[in-house]
Design a protein around this motif. Structure first.
Motif, PDB file in Angstrom:
ATOM      1  N   SER B   8      -3.077  -4.133  -3.650  1.00 33.92           N
ATOM      2  CA  SER B   8      -3.326  -3.051  -4.609  1.00 33.92           C
ATOM      3  C   SER B   8      -3.742  -3.646  -5.955  1.00 33.92           C
ATOM      4  O   SER B   8      -4.700  -3.189  -6.587  1.00 33.92           O
ATOM      5  CB  SER B   8      -2.050  -2.216  -4.746  1.00 33.92           C
ATOM      6  OG  SER B   8      -2.107  -1.405  -5.863  1.00 33.92           O
ATOM      7  N   GLU B  78      -5.796   5.903  -0.990  1.00 29.18           N
ATOM      8  CA  GLU B  78      -5.252   5.388   0.272  1.00 29.18           C
ATOM      9  C   GLU B  78      -5.235   6.501   1.326  1.00 29.18           C
ATOM     10  O   GLU B  78      -5.536   6.270   2.488  1.00 29.18           O
ATOM     11  CB  GLU B  78      -3.826   4.857   0.069  1.00 29.18           C
ATOM     12  CG  GLU B  78      -3.737   3.651  -0.836  1.00 29.18           C
ATOM     13  CD  GLU B  78      -4.233   2.371  -0.189  1.00 29.18           C
ATOM     14  OE1 GLU B  78      -3.728   2.017   0.870  1.00 29.18           O
ATOM     15  OE2 GLU B  78      -5.141   1.734  -0.767  1.00 29.18           O
ATOM     16  N   THR B  83      -6.388   4.606   4.877  1.00 31.11           N
ATOM     17  CA  THR B  83      -5.745   3.292   4.975  1.00 31.11           C
ATOM     18  C   THR B  83      -4.287   3.497   5.359  1.00 31.11           C
ATOM     19  O   THR B  83      -3.671   2.640   5.993  1.00 31.11           O
ATOM     20  CB  THR B  83      -5.813   2.555   3.619  1.00 31.11           C
ATOM     21  OG1 THR B  83      -7.073   2.824   3.019  1.00 31.11           O
ATOM     22  CG2 THR B  83      -5.641   1.067   3.780  1.00 31.11           C
ATOM     23  N   THR B  84      -3.758   4.646   4.962  1.00 35.76           N
ATOM     24  CA  THR B  84      -2.371   5.012   5.297  1.00 35.76           C
ATOM     25  C   THR B  84      -2.125   4.857   6.797  1.00 35.76           C
ATOM     26  O   THR B  84      -1.074   4.374   7.191  1.00 35.76           O
ATOM     27  CB  THR B  84      -2.105   6.487   4.916  1.00 35.76           C
ATOM     28  OG1 THR B  84      -3.293   7.224   5.127  1.00 35.76           O
ATOM     29  CG2 THR B  84      -1.648   6.630   3.502  1.00 35.76           C
TER      30      THR B  84
END
Lengths: 234, 251
Positions: B8, B78, B83-84
């Protein structure tokens, strides 16, 4: 290995999946077929635990690990293919030695060994899809779920992906292949479940001579002629 | 979880908008504090001691705006990119994921404040206070508590709220925190149910001005009250705890 029993997913006012049942057995490739909005991705999300099950049950044999390759994979463009794999392997808690060995093996298998040092931003769509499959293979999963792996790929990309799936199949991987491209499913799957409006309308075994001959006709027949334009029959 | 935080952070530091905003902020800071022409309430600011609160206020403002910018979209992105899915299928718990992304935002926001410190060092040099630079750094670190709080709050809200509303809310909370004293006095004077609500709201709004004042006090050698700093640390702890129990119904 994996069984969905009377699966229901209810959203406000409608059922995305309505009483869907099917099973996947060890070493087979199962195609989930259906038009857009049929409930294929919702089913996959329920299997993966990403969506709650309204009713019914997903039964997975104890200890079975699942790898997942999404339809539209996003990887940070500033990372190299190798770094993407490192990131996901760390999330899986793999130790350094196993990680490096396994990543090299997988990148070799998906044909990205050479491109592993290149940034993801220069990858073609086909390469991104193969990287998505590669990250799903981390940790040697028992079942691989591939969501529309050939969607949006050019002819060469599709051929490469089909080859890859066939290779995984020959290595004994159990695969659930979610696709709306009939010909692709027919090329690799042992069985297919056709879904419409969240319900199973037909189950086909391609190993059976009679059913494997004309998937297109079967598909049109079971969908009652109300064929969706989004289906790619070729 | 560390891998998530680092990833991140790595993504955020590639955001060119942040650097442009930081550079503009540094220039504004230097213009205000080093040109010698600043007047407040008709009174010309002629000493270093007079200029310190101005410098700290500007750093706090720009740092907080950067924190809002940084924290606004990390979590929604996200979800949007899905992407989660790739993270959660690997056995990472939703709370670990949200916590890691929030911590990533906080670290990046603090880094931005430290970048802004360069202009603050320039300000010290301009006023011939080179010896105070290490003290100024400690003062800025103290101030970064505010940045961390605003980053944590915006990150938490971003799990549920749309970016536009969240951004406005984040800036509103910042300004309410900066005018905390004034608003608390006004809320105390308000009558009826409205007064109770406003007083309640002021109780949960972080007291940014108190931390800002302590940072100024530290820099000019005045006594520092540790209480607002501890409260701000507790606020960060509380907001981070809330990330454990906040998640979207569907991913």
């Amino acid at each position: 290995m994996l069984e969905c029993i009377d699966l229901v997913k209810r959203y406000k006012g409608y059922d995305a999946v309505s009483g869907l049942s099917f099973a996947v057995h060890k070493g087979e490739v199962l195609g989930l077929l259906g038009p857009n909005g049929a409930g294929k991705t919702t089913t996959i999300k329920m299997i993966l635990g990403l969506a709650t099950v309204t009713r019914g049950e997903v039964r997975i044999t104890s200890g079975v690990r699942i790898g997942y390759s999404p339809e539209t994979p996003y990887f940070h463009p500033f990372l190299t293919g190798f770094e993407v794999m490192i990131f996901f392997s760390k999330l899986q808690g793999m130790d350094r030695k196993t990680r490096v060995r396994q990543i090299e093996e997988i990148l070799e298998m998906v044909g990205l060994r050479e491109a592993g040092d290149k940034k993801v931003k220069v990858y073609s769509k086909g390469m991104l899809q193969r990287l998505a499959v590669a990250q799903a293979l981390l940790g040697k999963p028992d079942i691989l779920i591939l969501d529309e792996p050939t969607s949006g790929l050019d002819a060469l990309g599709r051929v490469e992906m089909i080859r890859l799936i066939n290779r995984l199949k020959s290595e004994g991987k159990t695969i659930i292949l979610n696709s709306h491209i009939l010909s692709d499913v027919q090329k690799v799957a042992d069985r297919a479940v056709i879904i419409q409006n969240g319900t199973k309308v037909k189950e086909i075994d391609f190993r059976d001579e009679h059913t494997s001959k004309d998937l297109e006709s079967t598909f049109i027949e079971v969908l009652g002629g109300a064929v969706d334009d989004s289906i790619d029959y070729k | 979880m560390t891998a998530l935080i680092i990833n991140s952070f790595r993504e955020k530091i590639r955001n060119k908008t942040l650097y442009v905003t930081a550079i503009v902020g540094m220039l504004v800071m230097l213009m205000l504090t080093c040109t010698g022409g600043l007047e407040i309430n008709g009174q010309k600011m002629i000493s270093f001691k007079q200029m310190v609160p101005v410098g700290i206020t500007v750093i706090n403002l720009i740092g907080s705006l950067l924190a809002v910018m940084i924290s606004l979209n990390t979590i929604p992105n996200e979800f949007e990119r899905k992407t989660t899915h790739l993270v959660l299928v690997r056995g990472i718990r939703p709370w670990q994921y949200m916590f890691a992304l929030t911590v990533g935002n906080i670290i990046t926001s603090i880094l931005c404040v430290l970048i802004l410190f360069a202009s603050f060092a320039g300000f010290c040099i301009f006023w011939g206070q080179v010896g105070l630079i290490p003290r100024a750094l400690a003062s800025i670190i103290m101030l970064s508590l505010n940045t961390a709080v605003i980053s944590a709050i915006v990150s938490l809200f971003s799990i549920k709220l749309p970016a536009f509303i969240n951004g406005i809310l984040g800036i509103l909370i910042y300004f309410m925190g900066v005018f905390h004293n004034m608003l608390t006095v006004a809320a105390g004077a308000a009558d009826g149910a409205g007064g109770v609500v406003v007083r309640g709201v002021m109780h949960i709004i972080p007291d940014f001005i108190a931390v800002q004042n302590q940072a100024s006090n530290f820099l000019v050698g005045n006594p520092v009250d540790i209480y607002p700093l501890v409260v701000q640390l507790l606020c960060i702890y509380f907001v981070l705890t809330l990330t454990f129990v906040t998640f979207r119904k569907e991913v």
